[in-house]
Scaffold this active site. Sequence first.
Site, PDB file in Angstrom:
ATOM      1  N   ARG A   1      98.655 -23.254 -62.536  1.00 54.43           N
ATOM      2  CA  ARG A   1      98.269 -22.284 -61.522  1.00 54.43           C
ATOM      3  C   ARG A   1      99.019 -20.985 -61.788  1.00 54.43           C
ATOM      4  O   ARG A   1     100.243 -20.988 -61.945  1.00 54.43           O
ATOM      5  CB  ARG A   1      98.624 -22.809 -60.124  1.00 54.43           C
TER       6      ARG A   1
ATOM      7  N   SER B   1     100.507 -15.063 -57.899  1.00 54.66           N
ATOM      8  CA  SER B   1     101.190 -13.784 -57.734  1.00 54.66           C
ATOM      9  C   SER B   1     101.920 -13.760 -56.399  1.00 54.66           C
ATOM     10  O   SER B   1     101.397 -14.215 -55.381  1.00 54.66           O
ATOM     11  CB  SER B   1     100.194 -12.620 -57.805  1.00 54.66           C
TER      12      SER B   1
ATOM     13  N   CYS C   1     103.445 -13.140 -52.880  1.00 57.43           N
ATOM     14  CA  CYS C   1     102.866 -12.610 -51.646  1.00 57.43           C
ATOM     15  C   CYS C   1     103.878 -12.827 -50.533  1.00 57.43           C
ATOM     16  O   CYS C   1     103.887 -13.863 -49.873  1.00 57.43           O
ATOM     17  CB  CYS C   1     101.542 -13.302 -51.325  1.00 57.43           C
TER      18      CYS C   1
ATOM     19  N   CYS D   1      95.732 -13.511 -45.406  1.00 57.75           N
ATOM     20  CA  CYS D   1      95.348 -14.077 -46.700  1.00 57.75           C
ATOM     21  C   CYS D   1      95.697 -15.556 -46.701  1.00 57.75           C
ATOM     22  O   CYS D   1      96.351 -16.057 -45.794  1.00 57.75           O
ATOM     23  CB  CYS D   1      96.073 -13.358 -47.841  1.00 57.75           C
TER      24      CYS D   1
ATOM     25  N   CYS E   1      97.325 -16.987 -49.374  1.00 53.34           N
ATOM     26  CA  CYS E   1      98.210 -17.147 -50.531  1.00 53.34           C
ATOM     27  C   CYS E   1      99.236 -18.256 -50.324  1.00 53.34           C
ATOM     28  O   CYS E   1      99.485 -19.068 -51.229  1.00 53.34           O
ATOM     29  CB  CYS E   1      98.928 -15.835 -50.835  1.00 53.34           C
TER      30      CYS E   1
ATOM     31  N   ARG F   1      98.648  -7.671 -55.332  1.00 50.87           N
ATOM     32  CA  ARG F   1      97.777  -7.495 -56.500  1.00 50.87           C
ATOM     33  C   ARG F   1      98.304  -6.394 -57.417  1.00 50.87           C
ATOM     34  O   ARG F   1      97.547  -5.644 -58.017  1.00 50.87           O
ATOM     35  CB  ARG F   1      96.339  -7.201 -56.086  1.00 50.87           C
TER      36      ARG F   1
ATOM     37  N   THR G   1      89.729  -5.333 -48.278  1.00 46.19           N
ATOM     38  CA  THR G   1      90.903  -5.320 -49.154  1.00 46.19           C
ATOM     39  C   THR G   1      90.686  -4.472 -50.406  1.00 46.19           C
ATOM     40  O   THR G   1      91.608  -3.801 -50.879  1.00 46.19           O
ATOM     41  CB  THR G   1      91.280  -6.752 -49.566  1.00 46.19           C
TER      42      THR G   1
ATOM     43  N   ASP H   1      92.440  -4.409 -58.329  1.00 45.90           N
ATOM     44  CA  ASP H   1      93.384  -5.446 -58.753  1.00 45.90           C
ATOM     45  C   ASP H   1      94.181  -4.891 -59.924  1.00 45.90           C
ATOM     46  O   ASP H   1      93.640  -4.691 -61.007  1.00 45.90           O
ATOM     47  CB  ASP H   1      92.643  -6.722 -59.159  1.00 45.90           C
TER      48      ASP H   1
ATOM     49  N   ARG I   1      96.903  -6.280 -61.301  1.00 46.67           N
ATOM     50  CA  ARG I   1      97.764  -7.294 -61.902  1.00 46.67           C
ATOM     51  C   ARG I   1      97.530  -7.421 -63.401  1.00 46.67           C
ATOM     52  O   ARG I   1      96.473  -7.099 -63.919  1.00 46.67           O
ATOM     53  CB  ARG I   1      97.521  -8.653 -61.224  1.00 46.67           C
TER      54      ARG I   1
ATOM     55  N   THR J   1      92.005 -22.355 -60.354  1.00 48.67           N
ATOM     56  CA  THR J   1      91.639 -21.017 -59.879  1.00 48.67           C
ATOM     57  C   THR J   1      90.201 -21.001 -59.408  1.00 48.67           C
ATOM     58  O   THR J   1      89.374 -21.816 -59.835  1.00 48.67           O
ATOM     59  CB  THR J   1      91.825 -19.967 -60.985  1.00 48.67           C
TER      60      THR J   1
END
Length: 369
Positions: free
Chosen positions: A205, A208, A210, A221, A223, A253, A273, A285, A287, A308
């Site tokens: 996985r 990111s 959060c 969210c 997350c 992000r 968002t 995004d 990232r 994912t």
Amino acid sequence: MTSDARSAAGDSAQLPSFYSPRTAAVDAPQSRDGQPIDPLSLSSRADSPRTQPPPPSLLSPAFTPPATPGNQTPTTAGLRGIPVDSSIASGGCGSKKPRLLETLPEVQCVVRARIPTVNGTEMFLHLYTNNVDNKEHLAIVFGNHIRSESLDAPREGETELDRMIRGAYTGRLYPGRTTSGMGGPSSEAESQEEKNPNQDIPLVRIHSECYTGETAWSARCDCGEQLDEAARLMALPGNKAGGIIIYLRQEGRGIGLGEKLKAYNLQDLGSDTVEANLLLRHPADARSYGLATAMLMDLGQKDVRLLTNNPDKIRAIEGPNREIVVKERVAMVPLSWKGKGGFRSQEVEGYLKTKIEKMGHMLEMGGLS
């Protein structure tokens, strides 16, 4: 205790121990006797302004297709995955072609420590440094056989105690231990014990950071719930292949916590968002995943099963020359998406709707089409 109360208590008791106890919503409507009322039942009342039932929630089983991998909580590690192949156009890896770094970052694992978790399993936390930013990124590793090449490499002038302190040891640490087991007489037996006998492909996985969702209990969210679910799946009984959560410090992000909070205010003013990021002159995004690729390589992984809902992430993780090969995509389906706990909020439903409609995230299971 009423049957509804007993059912609610039973649902709470069945939640995996990785999840924090859920409390009832403070604004839930109640009857005169203090019992909670199902909000959906309000729409059927004669004095209700609604004449049609509400659409299925994004968080409900009505939205999650029955064939979605992981839709039924497994009792073993046998999660179903969707075969993918990024070498062909129809390989199930999304439509985007992310910009990849020509050269992967240099990473080094500087310390590793055993972490006993609240559900009784253990994992090893690896802390990485790199040559592209000043942040400390993390790899959360389930399974003794997954080891870091840079951590295990000998360093000039260090003692056996130095090696044990930074986590370069085999087996387990215990009071009075004097050798790391790396290259010593006990290393061969312990290294055999830590090997993956079936050579199964581990579940990976890429997560990111959060702060709001993982620490500040944000319902904007999912997350935090996704992080919990990834850890739960990797700790399932019978998971001999192990698992790796690459935890990247790229908040919001990639735009940072301050800008993310500004984006929240724009969302309260009506933006979604993606629109909020663009109004702040950031990409939807921002990232990057080169660090994740380099960290997986350091952990000795060539083939992975990627957990994912974003098929476009597959090519980004594989690196410029397919240094990592994603063999399967396993859908991330947290408890709330299954209708078995979790949380609901207007904000998180809008967040998920935007990810699906504007960012290409998907839940349905399909072939290489």
